[in-house]
Design a protein around this motif. Structure first.
Motif, PDB file in Angstrom:
ATOM      1  N   UNK A   1      10.321   2.314   3.288  1.00 42.41           N
ATOM      2  CA  UNK A   1      10.171   0.679   3.271  1.00 42.41           C
ATOM      3  C   UNK A   1      10.339   0.429   1.710  1.00 42.41           C
ATOM      4  N   UNK A   2       9.483   0.979   0.786  1.00 43.81           N
ATOM      5  CA  UNK A   2       9.394   0.710  -0.645  1.00 43.81           C
ATOM      6  C   UNK A   2       9.308   2.003  -1.289  1.00 43.81           C
ATOM      7  N   UNK A   3      10.322   2.523  -1.747  1.00 46.45           N
ATOM      8  CA  UNK A   3      10.435   3.775  -2.388  1.00 46.45           C
ATOM      9  C   UNK A   3       9.551   3.828  -3.780  1.00 46.45           C
ATOM     10  N   UNK A   4       9.628   2.861  -4.446  1.00 43.03           N
ATOM     11  CA  UNK A   4       8.787   2.690  -5.833  1.00 43.03           C
ATOM     12  C   UNK A   4       7.220   2.733  -5.406  1.00 43.03           C
ATOM     13  N   UNK A   5       6.863   2.260  -4.567  1.00 40.60           N
ATOM     14  CA  UNK A   5       5.505   2.279  -4.024  1.00 40.60           C
ATOM     15  C   UNK A   5       4.743   3.137  -2.996  1.00 40.60           C
ATOM     16  N   UNK A   6       5.840   4.024  -2.653  1.00 41.04           N
ATOM     17  CA  UNK A   6       5.483   4.903  -1.689  1.00 41.04           C
ATOM     18  C   UNK A   6       5.001   4.323  -0.384  1.00 41.04           C
ATOM     19  N   UNK A   7       5.640   3.194   0.089  1.00 35.36           N
ATOM     20  CA  UNK A   7       5.364   2.721   1.250  1.00 35.36           C
ATOM     21  C   UNK A   7       6.140   2.813   2.426  1.00 35.36           C
ATOM     22  N   UNK A   8       5.972   3.346   3.446  1.00 40.48           N
ATOM     23  CA  UNK A   8       6.464   3.536   4.588  1.00 40.48           C
ATOM     24  C   UNK A   8       6.639   2.677   5.710  1.00 40.48           C
ATOM     25  N   UNK A   9       7.795   2.281   6.549  1.00 41.20           N
ATOM     26  CA  UNK A   9       7.604   1.530   7.801  1.00 41.20           C
ATOM     27  C   UNK A   9       7.581   2.422   9.076  1.00 41.20           C
ATOM     28  N   UNK A  10       6.774   2.078   9.961  1.00 40.79           N
ATOM     29  CA  UNK A  10       6.665   3.109  11.150  1.00 40.79           C
ATOM     30  C   UNK A  10       6.932   2.046  12.249  1.00 40.79           C
ATOM     31  N   UNK A  11       7.511   2.626  13.354  1.00 39.92           N
ATOM     32  CA  UNK A  11       7.635   2.015  14.682  1.00 39.92           C
ATOM     33  C   UNK A  11       6.404   2.534  15.481  1.00 39.92           C
TER      34      UNK A  11
ATOM     35  N   UNK B   1      -3.819  10.543   8.929  1.00 40.59           N
ATOM     36  CA  UNK B   1      -3.793  10.027  10.313  1.00 40.59           C
ATOM     37  C   UNK B   1      -3.214   8.266  10.044  1.00 40.59           C
ATOM     38  N   UNK B   2      -2.559   8.040  10.930  1.00 39.54           N
ATOM     39  CA  UNK B   2      -1.816   6.682  10.966  1.00 39.54           C
ATOM     40  C   UNK B   2      -2.687   5.547  11.290  1.00 39.54           C
ATOM     41  N   UNK B   3      -3.208   4.681  10.487  1.00 40.21           N
ATOM     42  CA  UNK B   3      -4.024   3.479  10.921  1.00 40.21           C
ATOM     43  C   UNK B   3      -5.104   3.729  11.896  1.00 40.21           C
ATOM     44  N   UNK B   4      -5.242   2.824  12.614  1.00 40.76           N
ATOM     45  CA  UNK B   4      -6.540   2.757  13.446  1.00 40.76           C
ATOM     46  C   UNK B   4      -5.996   3.070  15.070  1.00 40.76           C
ATOM     47  N   UNK B   5      -4.812   3.989  15.154  1.00 40.62           N
ATOM     48  CA  UNK B   5      -4.337   4.207  16.443  1.00 40.62           C
ATOM     49  C   UNK B   5      -5.293   4.670  17.364  1.00 40.62           C
TER      50      UNK B   5
ATOM     51  N   UNK C   1       4.309  -1.738   7.978  1.00 46.73           N
ATOM     52  CA  UNK C   1       4.413  -0.855   6.738  1.00 46.73           C
ATOM     53  C   UNK C   1       3.001  -0.108   6.582  1.00 46.73           C
ATOM     54  N   UNK C   2       3.206   0.933   5.886  1.00 43.73           N
ATOM     55  CA  UNK C   2       1.687   1.843   5.759  1.00 43.73           C
ATOM     56  C   UNK C   2       2.003   2.498   4.447  1.00 43.73           C
ATOM     57  N   UNK C   3       0.781   2.707   3.611  1.00 46.81           N
ATOM     58  CA  UNK C   3       0.731   3.376   2.443  1.00 46.81           C
ATOM     59  C   UNK C   3      -0.501   4.087   2.540  1.00 46.81           C
ATOM     60  N   UNK C   4      -0.426   5.670   2.111  1.00 42.20           N
ATOM     61  CA  UNK C   4      -1.364   6.544   2.108  1.00 42.20           C
ATOM     62  C   UNK C   4      -2.517   6.407   1.298  1.00 42.20           C
ATOM     63  N   UNK C   5      -3.634   6.394   1.588  1.00 43.87           N
ATOM     64  CA  UNK C   5      -4.914   6.567   0.674  1.00 43.87           C
ATOM     65  C   UNK C   5      -5.822   7.735   0.998  1.00 43.87           C
ATOM     66  N   UNK C   6      -6.226   8.374  -0.085  1.00 50.56           N
ATOM     67  CA  UNK C   6      -7.141   9.381   0.230  1.00 50.56           C
ATOM     68  C   UNK C   6      -8.567   8.862   0.299  1.00 50.56           C
TER      69      UNK C   6
ATOM     70  N   UNK D   1      -2.761   3.464   5.783  1.00 45.07           N
ATOM     71  CA  UNK D   1      -3.535   2.041   5.909  1.00 45.07           C
ATOM     72  C   UNK D   1      -2.343   1.237   6.182  1.00 45.07           C
ATOM     73  N   UNK D   2      -2.456   0.495   7.312  1.00 47.72           N
ATOM     74  CA  UNK D   2      -1.475  -0.633   7.647  1.00 47.72           C
ATOM     75  C   UNK D   2      -1.474  -1.861   6.461  1.00 47.72           C
ATOM     76  N   UNK D   3      -0.199  -2.065   6.023  1.00 43.14           N
ATOM     77  CA  UNK D   3      -0.162  -3.047   5.082  1.00 43.14           C
ATOM     78  C   UNK D   3       0.195  -4.453   5.629  1.00 43.14           C
ATOM     79  N   UNK D   4       1.454  -4.368   6.059  1.00 45.28           N
ATOM     80  CA  UNK D   4       1.852  -5.727   6.915  1.00 45.28           C
ATOM     81  C   UNK D   4       2.504  -5.325   8.207  1.00 45.28           C
ATOM     82  N   UNK D   5       2.421  -6.268   9.168  1.00 47.56           N
ATOM     83  CA  UNK D   5       3.063  -5.882  10.525  1.00 47.56           C
ATOM     84  C   UNK D   5       4.542  -6.892  10.519  1.00 47.56           C
ATOM     85  N   UNK D   6       5.494  -6.274  10.505  1.00 42.29           N
ATOM     86  CA  UNK D   6       6.782  -6.843  10.274  1.00 42.29           C
ATOM     87  C   UNK D   6       7.389  -7.496  11.484  1.00 42.29           C
TER      88      UNK D   6
END
Length: 411
Positions: free
Chosen positions: A226-236, A208-212, A253-258, A266-271
């Motif tokens: 967004x960041x391949x090394x750290x598995x970070x996505x950017x999402x619209x 699930x994406x963030x708290x939408x 930006x978002x990164x997965x968390x179990x 989980x949202x990291x930064x609002x770009x």
């Protein structure tokens, strides 16, 4: 003495005004994005192995002598080129026999995004609103180097929602050997699930994406790495503001968390908080390359038919899509207005004076039609691929739905 003071003040004021003008002019040149109108190159002909033989995928244009019947493929290409909706799907019937149908025949009429891994372009087609249980997704893989359709599969999954279909897929990306899709499920009424999942023959590891807020009409309209090394996505993201009720769009930006409740992104930064910088008001999909975000938008008039909208319609006629290029710092750097297709040639056979037939090419205008870019995928260097999709016809005599593959250079 007094006169000297007055002259001194006058000099200071003149210097101050001069500096202000220079700052203003300098500020404008660094903030305002450069806008360029460009035209892509259509990939005219694609092939596919159908029933054990290589064929050219046909067009969907009235008057074409090669593809006027039920068979939408041919040994030789026609002048109109390949329509992506005529890509064939191999299916097994209830009697166990194999049959072949086009995406269009199977009601996969909406193009919904894609991405590129090496030479393989992955595209999704959705039977939007055609299935009572929810929207099905067909995944098409095209080798863009050989211009061949290499695989088509209908996705199964979403078991946790007690439904046997993958929902309406919005956009795709590729990360470390896996395809990821941003999607939501339609089941009767719009029920946005806002999940990111690994996409293949089945849907895996949904998160699930963030708290939408589903009830606020939230949706993920784009996804990219967004960041391949750290598995970070950017999402619209789009969702309504809970306080004023207005629709907001932003990229974060978002990164997965179990977690105990499963995977969460989980949202990291609002770009970027997206604003309407130009005539184009609807974000469609996105791509990231060389630390820049390429955001596709198009103009949609909605229900508003006022003078302002009519002026915009006139300005964007035959060019109703744009790619906005942002830096990772959120600043708008460039804008590429993408021209719509202008015309095509239809292959037709007509009778000649010798009681035979001759083949002629008839030019058919595509002007004043509305087209949407439904996928933007980076390939190599500055080269991108996109799908120019005509979702409907505005009047009875206009050509119906079309889907063409294009390439374009964007810096």
């Amino acid at each position: 003495m007094k006169k000297n003071l007055e002259k001194g003040f006058e000099g200071i004021i003149i210097i101050f005004l001069a500096i202000s003008i220079i700052i203003t002019l300098f500020g404008k040149t660094t903030v305002e994005a450069k806008t360029k109108t460009i035209e892509g190159t259509r990939i005219m002909n694609l092939t596919q192995n159908i029933k054990g033989k290589e064929y050219y995928i046909g067009c969907r244009v009235d008057g074409c002598s090669k593809h006027k019947g039920k068979i939408k493929y041919s040994e030789k290409p026609c002048s109109s080129g390949s329509d992506l909706k005529n890509i064939y799907v191999e299916k097994k019937g209830e009697n166990g026999k194999t049959y072949w149908k086009t995406l269009d025949e199977l009601k996969f009429t909406s193009v919904q995004g894609g991405c590129i891994n090496k030479n393989i372009l992955l595209l999704s087609f959705v039977d939007k609103g055609k299935n009572e249980k929810g929207d099905l997704t067909a995944l098409v893989k095209i080798n863009i180097k050989s211009k061949k359709v290499v695989k088509v599969e209908l996705v199964k999954g979403a078991i946790e929602q007690n439904i046997d279909t993958l929902g309406h897929s919005n956009d795709f990306t590729y990360l470390n050997g896996k395809y990821y899709g941003a999607w939501y499920q339609e089941n009767g009424k719009e029920d946005y699930s806002n999940k990111i999942g690994e996409i293949g023959a089945k849907l895996k590891n949904n998160g699930v994406v963030g708290k939408l807020d589903n009830s606020a009409g939230a949706a993920v309209f784009g996804i990219s790495v967004y960041d391949k090394k750290n598995d970070v996505f950017a999402m619209g993201i789009r969702q309504k503001n809970k306080i004023n009720g207005k629709l907001e769009r932003y990229i974060a930006t978002y990164k997965s968390k179990k977690t105990n409740d499963g995977i969460r992104y989980v949202q990291q930064n609002k770009i970027i908080s997206l604003k309407q910088n130009n005539d184009y008001n609807v974000p469609q999909c996105m791509e990231i390359y060389n630390k820049k975000i390429y955001l596709v938008k198009y103009f949609h008039n909605g229900k508003d038919k006022g003078k302002k909208i009519k002026k915009i319609e006139k300005r964007v006629r035959n060019k109703n899509n744009i790619v906005e290029v942002y830096g990772f710092n959120g600043k708008l750097k460039k804008e590429y207005i993408i021209k719509n297709p202008k015309s095509i040639y239809v292959t037709n056979e007509i009778a000649n004076n010798n009681s035979g037939t001759k083949t002629v090419k008839i030019k058919k205008s595509l002007k004043n039609m509305k087209w949407e870019i439904e996928c933007l995928a980076h390939y190599k260097n500055d080269k991108f691929y996109y799908v120019m999709y005509k979702p409907s016809k505005l009047h009875e005599n206009e050509m119906g739905k079309q889907a063409y593959l294009y390439s374009v250079n964007l810096k």
